[in-house]
Design a protein around this motif. Structure first.
Motif, PDB file in Angstrom:
ATOM      1  N   SER A 459       8.544  18.947  -5.351  1.00 42.97           N
ATOM      2  CA  SER A 459       7.421  18.254  -5.990  1.00 42.97           C
ATOM      3  C   SER A 459       7.200  16.942  -5.260  1.00 42.97           C
ATOM      4  CB  SER A 459       7.714  17.992  -7.467  1.00 42.97           C
ATOM      5  OG  SER A 459       6.602  17.401  -8.105  1.00 42.97           O
ATOM      6  N   ILE A 460       5.991  16.747  -4.761  1.00 44.42           N
ATOM      7  CA  ILE A 460       5.686  15.581  -3.930  1.00 44.42           C
ATOM      8  C   ILE A 460       5.189  14.439  -4.811  1.00 44.42           C
ATOM      9  CG2 ILE A 460       4.321  14.717  -2.007  1.00 44.42           C
ATOM     10  CD1 ILE A 460       4.025  17.646  -1.082  1.00 44.42           C
ATOM     11  N   GLY A 461       5.906  13.328  -4.778  1.00 48.34           N
ATOM     12  CA  GLY A 461       5.476  12.119  -5.483  1.00 48.34           C
ATOM     13  C   GLY A 461       4.695  11.241  -4.511  1.00 48.34           C
ATOM     14  N   THR A 462       3.376  11.371  -4.530  1.00 45.36           N
ATOM     15  CA  THR A 462       2.564  10.729  -3.491  1.00 45.36           C
ATOM     16  C   THR A 462       2.546   9.204  -3.594  1.00 45.36           C
ATOM     17  OG1 THR A 462       0.613  11.137  -4.872  1.00 45.36           O
ATOM     18  CG2 THR A 462       1.064  12.704  -3.092  1.00 45.36           C
ATOM     19  N   ASN A 463       2.820   8.634  -4.775  1.00 45.88           N
ATOM     20  CA  ASN A 463       2.808   7.177  -4.887  1.00 45.88           C
ATOM     21  C   ASN A 463       3.859   6.555  -3.976  1.00 45.88           C
ATOM     22  OD1 ASN A 463       1.097   7.970  -6.906  1.00 45.88           O
ATOM     23  ND2 ASN A 463       2.165   6.937  -8.569  1.00 45.88           N
ATOM     24  N   ASP A 464       5.115   6.983  -4.155  1.00 43.63           N
ATOM     25  CA  ASP A 464       6.189   6.438  -3.332  1.00 43.63           C
ATOM     26  C   ASP A 464       6.126   6.957  -1.901  1.00 43.63           C
ATOM     27  OD1 ASP A 464       7.608   4.561  -4.840  1.00 43.63           O
ATOM     28  OD2 ASP A 464       8.653   6.121  -5.955  1.00 43.63           O
ATOM     29  N   LEU A 465       5.761   8.223  -1.724  1.00 45.77           N
ATOM     30  CA  LEU A 465       5.680   8.748  -0.359  1.00 45.77           C
ATOM     31  C   LEU A 465       4.690   7.935   0.470  1.00 45.77           C
ATOM     32  CD1 LEU A 465       6.523  10.907   1.696  1.00 45.77           C
ATOM     33  CD2 LEU A 465       4.615  12.315   0.876  1.00 45.77           C
ATOM     34  N   THR A 466       3.577   7.565  -0.129  1.00 48.25           N
ATOM     35  CA  THR A 466       2.579   6.764   0.590  1.00 48.25           C
ATOM     36  C   THR A 466       3.117   5.380   0.915  1.00 48.25           C
ATOM     37  OG1 THR A 466       0.779   7.955  -0.504  1.00 48.25           O
ATOM     38  CG2 THR A 466       0.245   5.836   0.498  1.00 48.25           C
ATOM     39  N   GLN A 467       3.732   4.748  -0.069  1.00 46.00           N
ATOM     40  CA  GLN A 467       4.243   3.391   0.138  1.00 46.00           C
ATOM     41  C   GLN A 467       5.332   3.363   1.208  1.00 46.00           C
ATOM     42  OE1 GLN A 467       5.059  -0.190  -2.773  1.00 46.00           O
ATOM     43  NE2 GLN A 467       6.519   1.422  -3.209  1.00 46.00           N
ATOM     44  N   TYR A 468       6.231   4.321   1.164  1.00 47.54           N
ATOM     45  CA  TYR A 468       7.326   4.324   2.131  1.00 47.54           C
ATOM     46  C   TYR A 468       6.865   4.771   3.515  1.00 47.54           C
ATOM     47  CZ  TYR A 468      10.431   3.776  -1.900  1.00 47.54           C
ATOM     48  OH  TYR A 468      11.057   3.308  -3.030  1.00 47.54           O
ATOM     49  N   THR A 469       5.903   5.668   3.574  1.00 49.57           N
ATOM     50  CA  THR A 469       5.394   6.117   4.869  1.00 49.57           C
ATOM     51  C   THR A 469       4.643   5.007   5.585  1.00 49.57           C
ATOM     52  OG1 THR A 469       5.198   8.398   4.094  1.00 49.57           O
ATOM     53  CG2 THR A 469       3.910   7.793   6.033  1.00 49.57           C
ATOM     54  N   MET A 470       3.802   4.274   4.835  1.00 49.11           N
ATOM     55  CA  MET A 470       2.940   3.258   5.445  1.00 49.11           C
ATOM     56  C   MET A 470       3.568   1.873   5.448  1.00 49.11           C
ATOM     57  SD  MET A 470       0.611   5.338   6.254  1.00 49.11           S
ATOM     58  CE  MET A 470      -0.443   4.143   7.069  1.00 49.11           C
ATOM     59  N   ALA A 471       4.764   1.719   4.866  1.00 45.62           N
ATOM     60  CA  ALA A 471       5.450   0.426   4.814  1.00 45.62           C
ATOM     61  C   ALA A 471       4.524  -0.658   4.275  1.00 45.62           C
ATOM     62  CB  ALA A 471       5.969   0.023   6.200  1.00 45.62           C
ATOM     63  N   ALA A 472       3.860  -0.347   3.160  1.00 43.55           N
ATOM     64  CA  ALA A 472       2.866  -1.258   2.592  1.00 43.55           C
ATOM     65  C   ALA A 472       3.063  -1.374   1.091  1.00 43.55           C
ATOM     66  CB  ALA A 472       1.457  -0.755   2.893  1.00 43.55           C
ATOM     67  N   ASP A 473       3.144  -2.604   0.623  1.00 43.80           N
ATOM     68  CA  ASP A 473       3.259  -2.886  -0.808  1.00 43.80           C
ATOM     69  C   ASP A 473       1.999  -2.397  -1.510  1.00 43.80           C
ATOM     70  OD1 ASP A 473       3.361  -3.969  -3.335  1.00 43.80           O
ATOM     71  OD2 ASP A 473       3.774  -6.021  -2.677  1.00 43.80           O
ATOM     72  N   ARG A 474       2.172  -1.506  -2.458  1.00 43.35           N
ATOM     73  CA  ARG A 474       0.998  -0.894  -3.082  1.00 43.35           C
ATOM     74  C   ARG A 474       0.229  -1.846  -3.991  1.00 43.35           C
ATOM     75  NH1 ARG A 474       4.127   3.489  -6.922  1.00 43.35           N
ATOM     76  NH2 ARG A 474       4.376   2.224  -8.775  1.00 43.35           N
ATOM     77  N   MET A 475       0.758  -3.062  -4.238  1.00 42.86           N
ATOM     78  CA  MET A 475       0.026  -4.039  -5.040  1.00 42.86           C
ATOM     79  C   MET A 475      -0.781  -5.010  -4.182  1.00 42.86           C
ATOM     80  SD  MET A 475      -0.127  -3.826  -8.235  1.00 42.86           S
ATOM     81  CE  MET A 475      -0.579  -5.507  -8.666  1.00 42.86           C
ATOM     82  N   ALA A 476      -0.625  -4.953  -2.881  1.00 45.50           N
ATOM     83  CA  ALA A 476      -1.341  -5.879  -2.006  1.00 45.50           C
ATOM     84  C   ALA A 476      -2.747  -5.349  -1.752  1.00 45.50           C
ATOM     85  CB  ALA A 476      -0.581  -6.043  -0.685  1.00 45.50           C
ATOM     86  N   SER A 477      -3.749  -6.008  -2.349  1.00 50.16           N
ATOM     87  CA  SER A 477      -5.108  -5.492  -2.244  1.00 50.16           C
ATOM     88  C   SER A 477      -5.594  -5.457  -0.802  1.00 50.16           C
ATOM     89  CB  SER A 477      -6.060  -6.333  -3.102  1.00 50.16           C
ATOM     90  OG  SER A 477      -6.036  -7.690  -2.707  1.00 50.16           O
ATOM     91  N   GLN A 478      -5.116  -6.390   0.024  1.00 51.29           N
ATOM     92  CA  GLN A 478      -5.540  -6.392   1.419  1.00 51.29           C
ATOM     93  C   GLN A 478      -4.944  -5.230   2.198  1.00 51.29           C
ATOM     94  OE1 GLN A 478      -3.547  -8.542  -0.065  1.00 51.29           O
ATOM     95  NE2 GLN A 478      -2.091  -9.538   1.324  1.00 51.29           N
ATOM     96  N   LEU A 479      -3.982  -4.533   1.583  1.00 53.81           N
ATOM     97  CA  LEU A 479      -3.379  -3.357   2.210  1.00 53.81           C
ATOM     98  C   LEU A 479      -3.745  -2.076   1.468  1.00 53.81           C
ATOM     99  CD1 LEU A 479       0.220  -4.691   2.991  1.00 53.81           C
ATOM    100  CD2 LEU A 479      -1.786  -4.653   4.488  1.00 53.81           C
ATOM    101  N   ALA A 480      -4.754  -2.142   0.609  1.00 53.32           N
ATOM    102  CA  ALA A 480      -5.110  -0.972  -0.197  1.00 53.32           C
ATOM    103  C   ALA A 480      -5.468   0.220   0.679  1.00 53.32           C
ATOM    104  CB  ALA A 480      -6.270  -1.313  -1.134  1.00 53.32           C
ATOM    105  N   HIS A 481      -6.034  -0.044   1.857  1.00 48.55           N
ATOM    106  CA  HIS A 481      -6.388   1.064   2.732  1.00 48.55           C
ATOM    107  C   HIS A 481      -5.141   1.782   3.259  1.00 48.55           C
ATOM    108  CE1 HIS A 481      -5.510  -2.260   5.426  1.00 48.55           C
ATOM    109  NE2 HIS A 481      -5.465  -1.428   6.452  1.00 48.55           N
ATOM    110  N   LEU A 482      -3.994   1.090   3.268  1.00 53.07           N
ATOM    111  CA  LEU A 482      -2.752   1.713   3.716  1.00 53.07           C
ATOM    112  C   LEU A 482      -2.053   2.454   2.578  1.00 53.07           C
ATOM    113  CD1 LEU A 482      -1.204  -1.074   6.000  1.00 53.07           C
ATOM    114  CD2 LEU A 482      -2.438   0.987   6.699  1.00 53.07           C
TER     115      LEU A 482
END
Length: 579
Positions: A459-482
């Motif tokens: 089961s793929i948890g895309t929230n964490d997979l995205t954050q760890y893959t892109m090395a981007a804090d998911r709360m940083a609006s300037q990094l929302a594209h990542l």
């Protein structure tokens, strides 16, 4: 009437957009699309600050000594914490989780200790509170990841503390005079918990990403939502705008006739969504299980009333946020039994073992004082030093499965190695249940074929997979594209995982927020994903969207998204293919 007309606006939630051009060009802002749908109406800006007049009148407070000022702080902190706790009791799922965490922060001993130190150093009470909050904000920001999400909570706590101290009502959402477009820099969890879908036509924030608290709550309430929109606060209150949650656009003062056409077209899509009753399948008959994410017995009972085929993610840790001691096996089994019992024959429930740690502190499981909790001892890793914690939970789940007769699958979060998957799989199978692991760490995706040699499903948890893959804090609006699951690199890892499942003949699902995006759902199915799990409110639009396309179209959409250079071009390419 599907097109809802009110005095000041139009609302169609959970709808796709049309491509009809405007008769004339008007100013347009763009951000990250979160919840599809169209909202048309006047802007109301949520600022939520304590009035400067009240703060000025309060001055230094006139306290006799630092102890008297600290006593006033204690009273205010207790009242704020009680307010959060009351909201948590009335809520379920993610809202209850965040409210409970905020209550804990408001009464945190470390925060109180920082206030006391500042008072004894000679600062007045308001300055002491501000300094203490700023100290914690700096720490949480430096930690990054999920801990950075607590910054919004801290700032909300400060506003509420100050309001209590100066004698004002706690700040929050403005009273909406009529259905409106709600615009804010960001919304604190306490504010999102109070959103009324009958009055909020759409939600637009300047900050935040697709997996922020605001985005998650908007999905649960099916409110069209766009986040990370720069300069949106420059729009004057009362200005009429059209928000397209599928394209991530905010049209300022569009042509009224054209805007109403968009709402009418979206209403037709909404009709299809409302009529969809499952089961999940494409137009040419490819079966795709549509499942629900649940957190407790009430959310499970609600989900069971909808057109879902079971549960793809039961977040067990959310049942224990208020527990200071680990419940017994029998007590845990009783909790799980109420969730499993909501589902019957032909349905199954996927139970996730404790995903404690990071931003979900469970007193009897989480390790204190970690420097970087998001990359630390969380999820499955908690069992490394405390194997009994995992064993007792698995025993309880097995007891509940036996008592209810519900088909029960069990998966572990934060699995990074094949050895971890093998060890967990053996423990679950020994108790007579199907075993799986979550793919949240890139290493798990890259080794998916070997993981499936040890377990029955992924089961793929895309929230964490995205954050760890892109090395981007998911709360940083300037990094929302990542932190967008449409990122080609993230999609590539999903495709690798899905292909491993196809070759092994074993199911691979998605249970992250990406599953709730109807357009992205088509892409995921085209890659070979066999199930999609989401907030119950998102199931009808996702199911209806899949029912309108063929499996071949989904495969074409997957190829287009994978070939894109960025999320925006990927969305545009898939919209062009699927309409």
């Amino acid at each position: 009437m599907l097109l809802v007309k009110v005095e000041a606006g139009y609302r169609v939630r959970v709808a796709t957009s049309t491509s009809a051009p405007q008769p004339q060009q008007t100013p347009s802002l763009t951000g990250t699309p979160v919840v599809p749908g169209v909202g048309y109406g006047p802007v109301v800006v949520a600022r939520g600050e304590v009035s400067s007049t009240a703060v000025a009148a309060f001055g230094t407070g006139g306290f006799a000594d630092p102890d008297a000022a600290l006593a006033a702080y204690d009273d205010a902190a207790a009242a704020v914490a009680a307010g959060y706790a009351a909201k948590a009791e009335r809520a379920t799922g993610h809202v209850a989780e965040v409210m409970t965490a905020s209550a804990g922060l408001a009464s945190d001993r470390g925060l109180r200790g920082a206030v006391r130190k500042n008072l004894r150093d000679g600062d007045d009470l308001l300055a002491s509170v501000h300094g203490a909050v700023e100290q914690f904000v700096a720490v949480f920001t430096q930690l990054g990841g999920l801990m950075a999400e607590r910054v919004t909570d801290l700032l909300d706590i400060e506003r509420r503390l100050v309001a209590r101290l100066v004698g004002e009502p706690e700040p929050g959402l403005p009273t909406l005079p009529a259905p409106s477009i709600l615009v804010a820099e960001d919304l604190a969890p306490a504010d999102t918990a109070g959103l009324d879908p009958a009055l909020v036509l759409a939600l637009v924030t300047e900050r935040g990403g697709p997996t922020s608290h605001t985005a998650i709550i908007a999905r649960q309430l099916a409110i069209p939502c766009v986040v990370g929109v720069e300069d949106v606060l420059e729009i004057a209150p009362g200005t009429v705008v059209l928000v397209d949650g599928a394209r991530g656009s905010v049209q300022v003062e569009p042509d009224p006739g054209w805007a109403r056409q968009q709402v009418t077209a979206a209403a037709r899509d909404r009709a299809a969504h409302d009529a969809w009753t499952g089961p999940g399948r494409t137009a040419d008959g490819l079966a795709v299980k549509i499942l629900a994410n649940v957190a407790d017995a009430p959310s499970a009972a609600l989900a069971a009333q909808g057109p879902v085929e079971g549960v793809g993610l039961f977040r067990t840790e959310l049942c224990f946020l208020n527990q200071t001691a680990e419940p017994s096996v029998e007590e845990q089994a009783g909790i799980y039994e109420r969730v499993l019992g909501a589902f019957g024959a032909g349905q199954h429930v996927v139970v996730r073992t404790l995903d404690a740690g990071s931003d979900k502190p469970v007193a009897f499981a989480t390790l204190p004082g970690e420097e970087n909790p998001a990359l630390g001892v969380r999820g499955l890793r908690l069992s490394f030093g405390n194997p009994g914690l995992m064993d007792r939970q698995l025993d309880a789940v097995a007891m509940a499965a036996t008592a209810t007769g519900t088909e029960t699958w069990v998966m572990a979060p934060m699995v990074a190695t094949v050895a971890e998957a093998a060890d967990f799989g053996a423990k679950v199978r020994a108790r007579g249940m199907k075993a799986g692991v979550m793919v949240e760490v890139p290493s798990a995706a890259l080794l998916a074929h070997r993981m499936l040699e040890e377990v029955d499903f992924l089961s793929i948890g895309t929230n964490d997979l995205t954050q760890y893959t892109m090395a981007a804090d998911r709360m940083a609006s300037q990094l929302a594209h990542l932190t967008d699951a449409w990122q080609p690199a993230v999609l590539q890892l999903i495709a690798i995982t899905a292909e491993a499942g196809r070759r092994a003949g074993k199911p691979v699902g998605v249970c992250g927020e990406a599953a709730a995006d109807p357009l992205l759902a088509c892409v995921l199915v085209g890659m070979g994903i066999t199930s999609l799990s989401m907030a119950a409110a998102a199931a009808p639009p996702v199911g209806a969207r899949l029912a309108a396309v063929t499996s071949e179209q989904c495969e074409d959409a997957a190829e287009a998204a994978l070939a894109a250079t960025d999320p925006a071009s990927g969305r545009a390419a898939v919209l062009e293919l699927l309409g």
